[in-house]
Design a protein around this motif. Structure first.
Motif, PDB file in Angstrom:
ATOM      1  N   TRP A  63       1.234  11.599  10.655  1.00  0.00           N
ATOM      2  CA  TRP A  63       0.007  11.134  10.045  1.00  0.00           C
ATOM      3  C   TRP A  63      -1.095  12.173  10.178  1.00  0.00           C
ATOM      4  N   GLN A  81      -5.581   9.181   9.019  1.00  0.00           N
ATOM      5  CA  GLN A  81      -4.683   8.024   9.087  1.00  0.00           C
ATOM      6  C   GLN A  81      -4.612   7.470  10.507  1.00  0.00           C
ATOM      7  N   HIS A  94       3.451   1.872   8.841  1.00  0.00           N
ATOM      8  CA  HIS A  94       3.602   3.010   7.927  1.00  0.00           C
ATOM      9  C   HIS A  94       3.191   2.636   6.503  1.00  0.00           C
ATOM     10  N   GLN A 110      -0.459   3.858   3.983  1.00  0.00           N
ATOM     11  CA  GLN A 110      -0.453   4.337   2.603  1.00  0.00           C
ATOM     12  C   GLN A 110      -1.455   3.589   1.720  1.00  0.00           C
ATOM     13  N   TYR A 138      -7.090   3.705   3.938  1.00  0.00           N
ATOM     14  CA  TYR A 138      -6.801   4.802   4.865  1.00  0.00           C
ATOM     15  C   TYR A 138      -7.302   6.141   4.332  1.00  0.00           C
ATOM     16  N   SER A 139      -7.889   6.145   3.134  1.00  0.00           N
ATOM     17  CA  SER A 139      -8.480   7.377   2.597  1.00  0.00           C
ATOM     18  C   SER A 139     -10.003   7.406   2.803  1.00  0.00           C
TER      19      SER A 139
END
Length: 178
Positions: free
Chosen positions: A56, A60, A93, A97, A101-102
């Motif tokens: 990550w 992340q 996980h 995505q 998480y951005s």
């Protein structure tokens, strides 16, 4: 050293040790400040560094830790109010995505601080008997709360080590915003 486990794997011990539990609580209490010190002021480029190939990014990791610790806090409350509840695992996980998480890491730092403030207050109020209460994790089995305190103290240090590893890979001038 295995870069997936830079501080080793968690080893809880066989029985509850109140002195060790208090050390673990202290580590959980201190964790938000450690994360804040490591990531505040990092550039987007630095936040997108990874600690290992296929691992990550720092960003992340910074979103994962409060998600994971919020789950833990909720699991504690369930174990304290229900008899050995079965908790629902989540796919960390897949969560990593998702679009949130951005985001910049500031909201997750605030979330981590808030969750830890409440969680540590709860932890410091528990008796030895309450630390022996359990929940059932479908993948890990029945876990006493004292064990879970240690696991999340370890989890905090585990991901701090990942961030430090990623930052060691960064050119010095790229790691902090001008």
């Amino acid at each position: 050293m295995d870069s997936r486990y830079p501080i080793g794997r968690f080893i809880p011990g066989e029985t509850q040790d109140p002195i060790q539990v208090n050390r673990w609580i202290d580590a959980i209490a201190a964790a938000p400040a450690h994360y804040h010190a490591l990531v505040t002021g990092l550039s987007d480029e630095a936040l997108d560094l990874t600690y290992r190939d296929g691992g990550w990014t720092i960003r992340q990791v910074m979103h994962h830790v409060p998600d994971s610790h919020t789950q833990a806090y909720t699991r504690f409350k369930l174990a304290l109010t229900e008899d050995n509840p079965t908790i629902k695992p989540y796919d960390e996980h897949a969560w990593a995505q998702l679009a949130d998480y951005s985001l910049p890491v500031a909201p997750s730092l605030a979330m981590l601080e808030a969750v830890h403030t409440r969680w540590v207050h709860l932890l410091r109020s528990l008796t030895e008997e309450q630390f022996n209460r359990t929940f059932n994790h479908p993948e890990s089995g029945i876990l006493p709360l004292w064990h879970v305190v240690g696991l999340y103290a370890w989890h905090s240090e585990h991901h701090l080590a990942h961030i430090k590893m990623a930052l060691e890979k960064a050119p010095q001038e790229d790691s902090v915003q001008p």
